[in-house]
Design a protein around this motif. Structure first.
Motif, mmCIF file in Angstrom:
data_model
loop_
_atom_site.group_PDB
_atom_site.id
_atom_site.type_symbol
_atom_site.label_atom_id
_atom_site.label_comp_id
_atom_site.label_asym_id
_atom_site.label_seq_id
_atom_site.Cartn_x
_atom_site.Cartn_y
_atom_site.Cartn_z
ATOM 1 N N VAL A 250 0.832 -1.208 0.000
ATOM 2 C CA VAL A 250 0.000 0.000 0.000
ATOM 3 C C VAL A 250 0.863 1.252 0.000
ATOM 4 N N ARG A 251 1.900 1.266 0.779
ATOM 5 C CA ARG A 251 2.763 2.451 0.853
ATOM 6 C C ARG A 251 3.555 2.635 -0.448
ATOM 7 N N LEU A 252 3.977 1.544 -1.064
ATOM 8 C CA LEU A 252 4.655 1.662 -2.355
ATOM 9 C C LEU A 252 3.699 2.191 -3.420
ATOM 10 N N ARG A 253 2.461 1.722 -3.380
ATOM 11 C CA ARG A 253 1.481 2.200 -4.342
ATOM 12 C C ARG A 253 1.244 3.694 -4.182
ATOM 13 N N ARG A 254 1.145 4.159 -2.959
ATOM 14 C CA ARG A 254 0.987 5.591 -2.725
ATOM 15 C C ARG A 254 2.206 6.363 -3.209
ATOM 16 N N ALA A 255 3.379 5.813 -2.976
ATOM 17 C CA ALA A 255 4.606 6.522 -3.359
ATOM 18 C C ALA A 255 4.734 6.626 -4.868
ATOM 19 N N THR A 256 4.383 5.561 -5.597
ATOM 20 C CA THR A 256 4.505 5.597 -7.056
ATOM 21 C C THR A 256 3.497 6.556 -7.684
ATOM 22 N N ARG A 257 2.377 6.782 -6.992
ATOM 23 C CA ARG A 257 1.369 7.701 -7.518
ATOM 24 C C ARG A 257 1.498 9.099 -6.943
ATOM 25 N N GLY A 258 2.445 9.292 -6.003
ATOM 26 C CA GLY A 258 2.657 10.605 -5.421
ATOM 27 C C GLY A 258 1.539 11.069 -4.522
ATOM 28 N N ARG A 259 0.826 10.129 -3.902
ATOM 29 C CA ARG A 259 -0.323 10.493 -3.063
ATOM 30 C C ARG A 259 -0.099 10.112 -1.606
ATOM 31 N N GLU A 260 1.116 9.921 -1.232
ATOM 32 C CA GLU A 260 1.399 9.590 0.168
ATOM 33 C C GLU A 260 1.166 10.817 1.038
ATOM 34 N N PRO A 261 0.295 10.765 2.045
ATOM 35 C CA PRO A 261 0.067 11.939 2.900
ATOM 36 C C PRO A 261 1.293 12.246 3.721
ATOM 37 N N SER A 262 1.548 13.527 3.922
ATOM 38 C CA SER A 262 2.726 13.946 4.676
ATOM 39 C C SER A 262 2.425 13.965 6.162
ATOM 40 N N GLY A 263 3.511 14.131 6.954
ATOM 41 C CA GLY A 263 3.344 14.152 8.400
ATOM 42 C C GLY A 263 2.572 15.351 8.888
ATOM 43 N N THR A 264 2.491 16.441 8.090
ATOM 44 C CA THR A 264 1.741 17.636 8.486
ATOM 45 C C THR A 264 0.327 17.632 7.931
ATOM 46 N N ASP A 265 -0.069 16.556 7.304
ATOM 47 C CA ASP A 265 -1.416 16.466 6.745
ATOM 48 C C ASP A 265 -2.448 16.548 7.868
ATOM 49 N N PRO A 266 -3.547 17.297 7.672
ATOM 50 C CA PRO A 266 -4.573 17.351 8.728
ATOM 51 C C PRO A 266 -5.140 15.989 9.072
ATOM 52 N N LEU A 267 -5.069 15.040 8.154
ATOM 53 C CA LEU A 267 -5.581 13.701 8.408
ATOM 54 C C LEU A 267 -4.460 12.730 8.771
#
Length: 330
Positions: free
Chosen positions: A182-199
């Motif tokens: 799941v984390r690799l999939r987010r990284a390849t699509r550039g949609r990984e939420p950052s640590g400062t994300d409200p969610l």
């Protein structure tokens, strides 16, 4: 004479450099690590505030040693709770049995770290090939399959439970593989939420769920493995029982021991402090105030373990298994 007007030239300001553009590759390279660190670090910080790492390690060793001792003595028909084993006894028993799984775990961690470094390098370079995307999907499918099979084994008896620690390892390993995919999939699509994300609380919940499932699967695996190791070592001990040192048990009164191969000899000397001697015994354990003896002809079919309280009314005399038997008199 006319005075010259003084003119002050404004200071030359350096032309600001244009901001360095942030490429997609850099965002993909830096974001996953930051978000993963944020979620995992908060979970570990909260858990560390409740249980210290040293306490957790000692508890795991104690638990493994307790289960190992329980199944080891259960092989001989003895309840381990009667023996007064201490925390040090349990920890020492766990150290020997954990050598193999600790070695395998260390090698697996190194292989995973090196594999992750290779994948990380491709993501940093901005590479997004079809093979990489397909590998992520395959990895996720394998993880979901293993996790589902392990979770199903919790509720019903599946073929996985017939093998030592296979069901809990499938559960824990499947959860980790699914999370990584799941984390690799987010990284390849550039949609990984950052640590400062409200969610970002979703990251904390995600890591907390993974932590709980993996921890429970490790305890489950430790239970299965310790039981198997305890029974296996007990079987080897029983097979090599004839090579263990012989014990002559002296007592001031008759103990009425009638186990197979155990002989009672009455001392002829009326002044002897110990009037009875018992031959054909092997000392398996002395713990606290208890002796645990096995007859030299012990077997699961007709043998029994003998637990005798330690006291001044008893005396033990050891000899090598190849030594000549003691004389008939005391």
């Amino acid at each position: 004479m006319a005075k010259r007007a003084l003119t002050v030239k404004p200071p030359v300001r350096a032309k600001p450099h244009p901001a360095e553009p942030v490429t997609v590759a850099k965002r993909r390279a830096g974001t996953p690590a930051g978000s993963a660190t944020t979620g995992l670090s908060q979970v570990m910080r909260a858990f560390g505030g409740i249980v210290a790492p040293t306490t957790l390690l000692t508890s795991l060793l104690f638990y493994f040693g307790y289960m190992h001792a329980f199944w080891f003595f259960d092989y001989f028909g003895v309840n381990s709770t009667l023996l007064g084993l201490t925390t040090g006894d349990f920890v020492m028993r766990s150290a020997d049995a954990l050598f193999l799984p600790a070695t395998v775990l260390g090698c697996a961690v190194l292989a995973l770290v090196w594999g992750h470094a290779a994948v990380r390098a491709r993501l940093t370079a901005g590479t997004r090939s079809r093979a990489l995307v397909m590998s992520v999907w395959i990895l996720g499918g394998v993880g979901l399959t293993l996790a589902s099979a392990g979770l199903l084994s919790v509720f019903i008896r599946t073929p996985l439970r017939q093998q030592v620690a296979l069901a809990p390892l499938c559960l824990g390993g499947g959860v980790l593989l699914t999370l990584y995919a799941v984390r690799l999939r987010r990284a390849t699509r550039g949609r990984e939420p950052s640590g400062t994300d409200p969610l970002s609380w979703t990251l904390i919940a995600e890591w907390a769920g993974v932590f709980v499932l993996v921890a429970l699967s490790l305890f489950w695996a430790a239970t299965d493995y310790s039981a198997a190791v305890g029974r296996s070592q007990a079987h080897r001990y029983a097979v090599g029982l004839a090579d263990k040192p012989d014990v002559a048990l002296y007592s001031d009164r008759s103990l009425r021991l009638t186990a197979p191969g155990v002989r009672e000899v009455r001392c002829r000397d009326p002044e002897a402090a110990y009037r009875f001697r018992y031959d054909g015994l092997k000392l398996m354990l002395q713990s606290g105030d208890q002796y645990v003896f096995l007859p030299e002809r012990w077997s699961r079919a007709n043998g029994a373990a003998i637990v005798i309280p330690r006291s001044d009314a008893l005396r033990l005399e050891f000899s090598h298994a190849d030594a000549a038997p003691p004389t008939a008199s005391c």
